[in-house]
Design an enzyme around this catalytic site. Sequence first.
Site, PDB file in Angstrom:
ATOM      1  N   LYS A 194      20.494  11.950  47.151  1.00 25.10           N
ATOM      2  CA  LYS A 194      19.677  11.539  48.071  1.00 25.10           C
ATOM      3  C   LYS A 194      20.226  10.404  48.889  1.00 25.10           C
ATOM      4  O   LYS A 194      20.102  10.231  50.020  1.00 25.10           O
ATOM      5  CB  LYS A 194      18.380  10.860  47.190  1.00 25.10           C
ATOM      6  N   ASP A 215      13.361  12.502  48.637  1.00 21.81           N
ATOM      7  CA  ASP A 215      12.751  11.665  47.542  1.00 21.81           C
ATOM      8  C   ASP A 215      11.635  12.196  46.992  1.00 21.81           C
ATOM      9  O   ASP A 215      11.118  13.646  47.150  1.00 21.81           O
ATOM     10  CB  ASP A 215      12.693  10.553  48.247  1.00 21.81           C
TER      11      ASP A 215
END
Length: 288
Positions: free
Chosen positions: A210, A229
Amino acid sequence: MPVVLDAGNFDLARSVSCGQAFRWRPIAGETAAFIGVARDKWDEARQCGPSLCLTCGEGDASFWRHYFALDRDYAPLEALLASDPIAAPCLESSRGIRILRQDPFETLISFILSANNNVARITGLVERVASTYGEPLNGGCFAFPTPERLAGASETELRSLGVGYRAPYVVQSACQTLDRGGASYLETLRSLPFAETERILRSFPGVGPKVAACVMLFGLGFDEAYPVDVWIDRASQALYPGLNAKAAARAAAERFGPWAGAAQQYLFHHFRGNARGGTPGVPPLDPA
DNA sequence: AACCAGGGTGAGC
DNA sequence: GCTCACCATGGT
């Protein structure tokens, strides 16, 4: 002498508040006015209808035009989102957001700090890190610290700023940046293939899939990066109800192609905004 | 008082 | 390769 930039449907407030940058704060008593820092420059920015007004000199106009991506036409993204009945509603809440062109080292450290954290607290953390280790600019602002400065920071002091367990990640990633040639090394990643850049970024402590995607999108110009996310998990599954989170995110990134990063930001802002009370008059996406 | 937030790491499997 | 407990901190 103030500078007025032609900004089309650019939305300043959304662009600096949507969680991609952490160096802009609203000016008290005004609406759509912010003071912020990028690289070694600070400025006051105001939304003036279809224009972006800055207090900088004419010499910095091209810098800010590039930073705010005012040279780029987002009509293709809007068309892409409008064509999908599930994604179309996020245009109302997110139209005008531009993917800002930020400094790679700043995005690296900022998004290391973002892990398991929230936007409001990240903003405060980055601000304290900058004012503690960064070079003072005019106007009471501070540049984001250099790799040299953060490589020499003590974990104890970082923890006192609220960095918590991410303190060693910050110091070690700054050291690793330094070892590989400093801030300019990160700039060289722009010209590498996507997968190679991702692999290198993930070799930095505190950088997983991420955070690597955020650095690539917000700092290195990889438009196809699609950071996932908790919000994008939900948004992607709304787009592809039959698929699990990982498969849905992969399908969404592939669908949006070179606009994946921007689409991701529009979805993020819409979903997160709805969870925070929503935009008046804008129906939420169906989270199913 | 649990639960959440722009997740990553290391251990165990 | 995969899952899972754990990691600081502040807000709700």
